[in-house]
Design an enzyme around this catalytic site. Structure first.
Site, PDB file in Angstrom:
ATOM      1  N   GLN A   1       0.839  -1.189   0.000  1.00 18.02           N
ATOM      2  CA  GLN A   1       0.000   0.000   0.000  1.00 18.02           C
ATOM      3  C   GLN A   1       0.879   1.246   0.000  1.00 18.02           C
ATOM      4  O   GLN A   1       1.685   1.430   0.911  1.00 18.02           O
ATOM      5  CB  GLN A   1      -0.864  -0.028   1.272  1.00 18.02           C
ATOM      6  CG  GLN A   1      -1.715   1.185   1.502  1.00 18.02           C
ATOM      7  CD  GLN A   1      -1.974   1.395   2.991  1.00 18.02           C
ATOM      8  OE1 GLN A   1      -1.050   1.560   3.777  1.00 18.02           O
ATOM      9  NE2 GLN A   1      -3.227   1.367   3.375  1.00 18.02           N
ATOM     10  N   GLY A   2       0.741   2.084  -1.027  1.00 17.21           N
ATOM     11  CA  GLY A   2       1.546   3.305  -1.089  1.00 17.21           C
ATOM     12  C   GLY A   2       0.730   4.521  -0.682  1.00 17.21           C
ATOM     13  O   GLY A   2       0.140   5.199  -1.529  1.00 17.21           O
ATOM     14  N   TYR A   3       0.658   4.757   0.609  1.00 13.32           N
ATOM     15  CA  TYR A   3      -0.122   5.898   1.108  1.00 13.32           C
ATOM     16  C   TYR A   3       0.785   6.970   1.712  1.00 13.32           C
ATOM     17  O   TYR A   3       0.965   8.039   1.169  1.00 13.32           O
ATOM     18  CB  TYR A   3      -1.128   5.444   2.183  1.00 13.32           C
ATOM     19  CG  TYR A   3      -2.409   4.849   1.640  1.00 13.32           C
ATOM     20  CD1 TYR A   3      -2.521   4.429   0.317  1.00 13.32           C
ATOM     21  CD2 TYR A   3      -3.518   4.695   2.459  1.00 13.32           C
ATOM     22  CE1 TYR A   3      -3.700   3.877  -0.165  1.00 13.32           C
ATOM     23  CE2 TYR A   3      -4.700   4.150   1.986  1.00 13.32           C
ATOM     24  CZ  TYR A   3      -4.785   3.744   0.680  1.00 13.32           C
ATOM     25  OH  TYR A   3      -5.949   3.193   0.211  1.00 13.32           O
TER      26      TYR A   3
ATOM     27  N   GLU B   1      -9.037  -0.976   7.125  1.00 10.46           N
ATOM     28  CA  GLU B   1      -7.827  -1.169   7.913  1.00 10.46           C
ATOM     29  C   GLU B   1      -8.121  -0.994   9.400  1.00 10.46           C
ATOM     30  O   GLU B   1      -7.672  -1.751  10.234  1.00 10.46           O
ATOM     31  CB  GLU B   1      -6.740  -0.188   7.489  1.00 10.46           C
ATOM     32  CG  GLU B   1      -5.476  -0.345   8.334  1.00 10.46           C
ATOM     33  CD  GLU B   1      -4.316   0.509   7.848  1.00 10.46           C
ATOM     34  OE1 GLU B   1      -3.183   0.123   8.123  1.00 10.46           O
ATOM     35  OE2 GLU B   1      -4.537   1.554   7.201  1.00 10.46           O
TER      36      GLU B   1
END
Lengths: 374, 403
Positions: free
Chosen positions: B132-134, B250
């Site tokens: 996950q690229g947050y 999440e």
């Protein structure tokens, strides 16, 4: 699966909440607290109409035949509104004592009158729970009681008392019996009478079918009810703190817009939320899951006592200096929570009992050789 | 209060039990949790188990059959029965994690037909590992301030920037990533949600050493990374909305009272078996007192979750009760780890690679990892803001200036 209140229980909750909100004001609480009485008679009469003292008494005995879970729902509302009326002794522990240990004749004599609110019964079990202190202790001789019993619950307004002797047998004693002296003990909560009972050859009616397990069960029910009452009181303190923080202005903004204050409120809410399920379950276990009942009660009260103390102090703090004054009356809730914490076993004691009950405590502690530890 | 199963659920519980007893010999030792502590590619054994669970409807059970799932009606009580029975039997449940628990529901809700067909089945069968690229170096709790840019170039975007705290990037084949596609738009309106392979040229991954000594996070750098426009999920500039639906998955995922209960049981065993001066350590009253305190907390969280599940099954709206789980649950786990370390005393400080230690320093590792979870996925302080603002209707924090 349905984890929560039934439609009927929601109705019970609503009717008690509505009546209490209508009849209990800060003035009511203050008046009782400052008087030599420890209950509001008008409020008592209305709550009797709702069936409060007979919740756990069967319909044949003119009660409503409900469960401890229902009584816990009522206790939450009593705590929320700081109701100055007796409950845990006369409406919960005494009917259970009569059911568990009384003869048919005793039940027929007392239960309908308790349910009708005609008599109030005090419970005198502290020495059975904690061991006798300061030379106290009650002995029985041919059904005559002598000695001293400490920390009687709801005895000041009572017509009769249920007393445990040193052997943990239960007796019913009339409050105006010859040789019985009931000495008021001033406590932080003026709406919850505590007394020392002095007995000199007092005529007593033994509840002869009693057992040590029976006393443990009565005390467990009392603990769950106190936890429920403290939960209601804590929720009310949280709501008051949040409402106050939304109105009180400091530095050109409401105090509740400061994170330092918001986070205190969030912590209280976060700690309190799970307590409700814990207490509901303990009451449900008392009614329906006997093998889990005692541990659930010990965990529920010990945990609620700790969270109650945290909420009581934090909600007061959120009110700033006003919280410390008598003006807001917040201290009545603070004191009720503090009072309940010490009754029927403080959290440290309950945790000791819970450890022993699970075979986790190897150390011999004579104080543990009471109710639950056996 | 009625804690018994209705007939349908009673039968379902029997089915689950039968499945477990007939198949438990196939169950791997590794669980989602062991992969989280030490990310690595899934073993064949783990993949096979996951695929069996998907086929039988014990993992990703509500994913529609056309996307490789079991296609069951949502029934939170059945989900809880599965979780409880697997937990009781000490058999690994279906995997969760960023691809299965976060991307999959997002794709099902916002993805195109082609995106769903291409990714959902392979993801739930553990054939694709996602990251996950947050978060970015300058955008943590204020995620919407992210600066990684995606500039239009014909049918493609060219991505430049960097991400941090990217769990498992070093083992992932795919990334779902938030980038700024409309620099002129407002802070929340210029973000898009992209999915693309981690072997796309221009991506550099640097594992981030953490306090546990086991790298689970990474920094990810993008230099002129070319991604087709078809990689957008949920429409250009709609990424904030898409991402928020993922974040709520999440937050739910991180609290799990069964996990706390499992730790409590292990600590109970420690109290009974560890000895000091030839006496069980459980005789130390102070440790016992702490244990019972935590037991009450675990019990309250298990029951609280049960209540929330029951409310959800009755279609009651989510509220304050749901908002407190991450804050309280993560703190509780950390306190359990702390107690276990204290019970172990001097041996409690031993760490990796001590063969004589049954648990190989796992409590120290958890003690640090769980501190990470208190911070990650919305810090405890952000959780308190959420509880105060959304749960108690207290005044909101002023939002940072609109960029």
């Amino acid at each position: 699966m349905e984890f929560g209140l039934s439609q009927e229980q929601l109705l019970i909750q609503d009717s008690f909440r509505g009546t209490l909100e209508r009849l209990v004001s800060l003035d009511t609480i203050r008046a009782v607290s400052n008087s030599s009485h420890s209950m509001d008679k008008d409020l008592w009469t209305e709550l009797v109409e709702l069936g409060m003292p007979g919740l756990l008494i069967s319909e044949e005995d003119v009660g409503t035949g409900l469960t401890l879970f229902d009584a816990a729902i009522v206790a939450m509302e009593l705590g929320r509104n700081m109701a100055p009326v007796p409950f845990v002794a006369t409406a919960v522990m005494a009917p259970l004592a009569l059911k568990l240990a009384g003869s048919d004749a005793q039940r027929e004599k007392w239960l309908p009158r308790i349910a009708a609110g005609e008599v109030i019964i005090g419970m005198v079990l502290s020495d059975a729970i904690h061991g006798a202190k300061r030379g106290a202790g009650v002995t029985a001789n041919n059904n005559k009681l002598s000695g001293q019993a400490s920390f009687a619950l709801d005895a000041a307004e009572a017509d009769a008392l249920i007393i445990a002797d040193a052997e943990e047998n239960l007796y019913l004693v009339s409050a105006d019996a010859e040789g019985l002296e009931c000495n008021h003990l001033p406590s932080i909560d003026g709406t919850r009478p505590l007394s020392d009972i002095i007995l000199k050859d007092v005529e007593a009616d033994p509840l002869g079918n009693g057992s040590k397990d029976g006393i443990a069960k009565i005390v467990n029910a009392g603990r769950i009810i106190l936890a429920a009452e403290s939960f209601g009181a804590s929720e009310e303190m949280l709501h008051r703190a949040v409402d106050y923080a939304k109105e009180r202005r400091q530095c050109d903004r409401v105090s509740g817009s400061f994170q330092a204050v918001k986070h205190l409120c969030a912590e209280m809410a976060a700690e309190l939320q799970p307590c409700q399920a814990l207490i509901w379950y303990a009451a449900y276990a008392f009614d329906s899951l006997p093998e889990e009942a005692e541990l659930s009660g010990l965990l529920a009260k010990s945990h609620m006592d700790e969270i109650g103390r945290f909420v009581a102090r934090t909600a007061t703090e959120v009110h700033g200096g006003m919280g410390y004054t008598d003006l807001m009356g917040l201290h009545f809730w603070f004191k009720r929570i503090g009072f309940n914490r010490a009754q029927l076993g403080s959290p440290e004691k309950l945790r000791n009992l819970a450890a022993a009950l699970q075979g986790l405590s190897g150390a011999a502690d004579t104080l543990l050789q009471t109710a639950a530890a056996r | 209060m009625d804690l018994t199963d209705r007939a349908e659920h009673m039968q379902f519980r029997e089915e689950v039990r039968t499945f477990i007893s007939e198949h438990r010999h196939l169950a791997p030792e590794d669980t989602t949790h062991s992969y989280r502590l030490m990310p690595r590619p899934y073993s064949e054994e783990v993949k096979n188990w996951q695929q069996l669970l998907v086929e039988k409807g014990y993992a990703s059970r509500t994913v529609p059959t056309e996307y490789g799932g079991f296609g069951a009606e949502p029934d939170i009580l059945k989900s809880k029965i599965i979780a409880d029975e697997f937990f009781k039997a000490n058999v690994p449940q279906g995997l969760f994690g960023q691809g299965i628990s976060m991307l999959t529901p997002t794709l099902l809700e916002h993805g195109t037909e082609q995106q769903k067909k291409e990714w959902v089945e392979r993801t739930i069968r553990a054939e694709v590992f996602w990251c996950q690229g947050y978060s970015e170096p300058n955008s943590g709790s204020d995620l919407a301030s992210l600066q990684t840019s995606a500039t239009e170039d014909g049918d493609d975007f060219i991505i430049n920037g960097s991400k941090i705290w990217t769990t498992s990037a070093h083992v992932a084949q795919m990334i779902f990533c938030l980038v700024r596609t409309e620099p002129e738009a407002g802070k929340y309106d210029g973000i898009s949600y992209l999915i693309f392979p981690m072997d796309t040229p221009g991506i550099e991954i640097r594992p981030l050493q953490t306090m546990t000594g086991h790298p689970s996070f990474n920094e990810v750098f993008f230099t002129d990374v070319r991604v087709p426009k078809s990689a957008v999920v949920g429409g250009r500039g709609k990424g904030w909305k898409v991402a928020n639906s993922t974040l709520s998955h999440e937050r739910g995922m991180l609290s799990n009272a069964n996990l706390s209960h499992e730790r409590l049981q292990k600590i109970e065993k420690l109290l009974k078996t560890e000895r000091v001066d030839a006496r069980p350590i459980g005789e130390t009253a102070a440790l016992m007192d702490r244990f019972i305190r935590l037991q009450a907390r675990v019990q309250s969280m298990r029951l609280h979750e049960m209540r929330l599940i029951s409310d959800a099954a009755a279609d009651k709206p989510r509220g304050l009760g749901d908002m407190v789980c991450k804050l309280i649950g993560c703190e509780l786990n950390h306190q359990l780890d702390s107690l276990a370390i204290d019970i172990l005393g001097e041996t409690g400080v031993l760490y990796d690679g001590i063969p004589s230690m049954e648990l190989d320093g796992i409590w120290q590792q958890l003690h640090m990892y769980d501190l990470g979870l208190i911070i990650g996925g919305g810090t405890a302080q952000i959780q308190k803001n959420i509880i105060a603002e959304r749960g108690l209707n207290m005044p909101r924090e002023p939002r940072p200036a609109q960029g």
